[in-house]
Design a protein around this motif. Structure first.
Motif: not given
Length: 123
Positions: A85-86, A95-100
């Motif tokens: 993701i990063e 940010l949405i992908a890291v939270i998910a």
């Protein structure tokens, strides 16, 4: 072009150093060891009646090893996906992908641990 202090600290451009790298390697080693035990366990209980399998999984030592394997596997999965993701996502979607990723990892870990507890203790 890094200062001597930056070289000593081992911090890169993200200012996090190599902690994720080492966590990924540590969980990989833990998984290699725990997976070996898991394979031996599966071979040992293959073909046994349901009641005997439940008795084996109800053993606190076996349950502990399985929970450790679940934890190491989920942590390894989370770190690996976070690296992807990063590296490849940018902006708000990152940010949405890291939270998910964090929520998904916790959900998978809890679901598998609870399934093991239910199976082990017949709850």
């Amino acid at each position: 072009m890094r200062t001597p202090l930056a070289k000593v600290r081992g911090l890169g451009s993200a200012k996090e150093g190599t902690s994720q790298f080492w966590h990924q390697r540590l969980t990989a080693v833990a998984l290699a060891i725990l997976l070996s035990g898991f394979i031996i366990l599966v071979i040992a209980i293959a073909g046994r009646p349901y009641e005997q399998v439940i008795a084996v999984l109800g053993n606190p030592f076996v349950s502990l090893l399985l929970v450790l394997m679940i934890g190491a596997g989920v942590w390894h999965m989370k770190i690996g996906m976070q690296e992807i993701i990063e590296d490849y996502l940018h902006g708000g979607i990152k940010l949405i992908a890291v939270i998910a990723n964090n929520f998904f990892s916790v959900a998978v870990g809890l679901a598998t641990a609870l399934a093991l507890l239910k199976l082990s203790f017949g709850g």
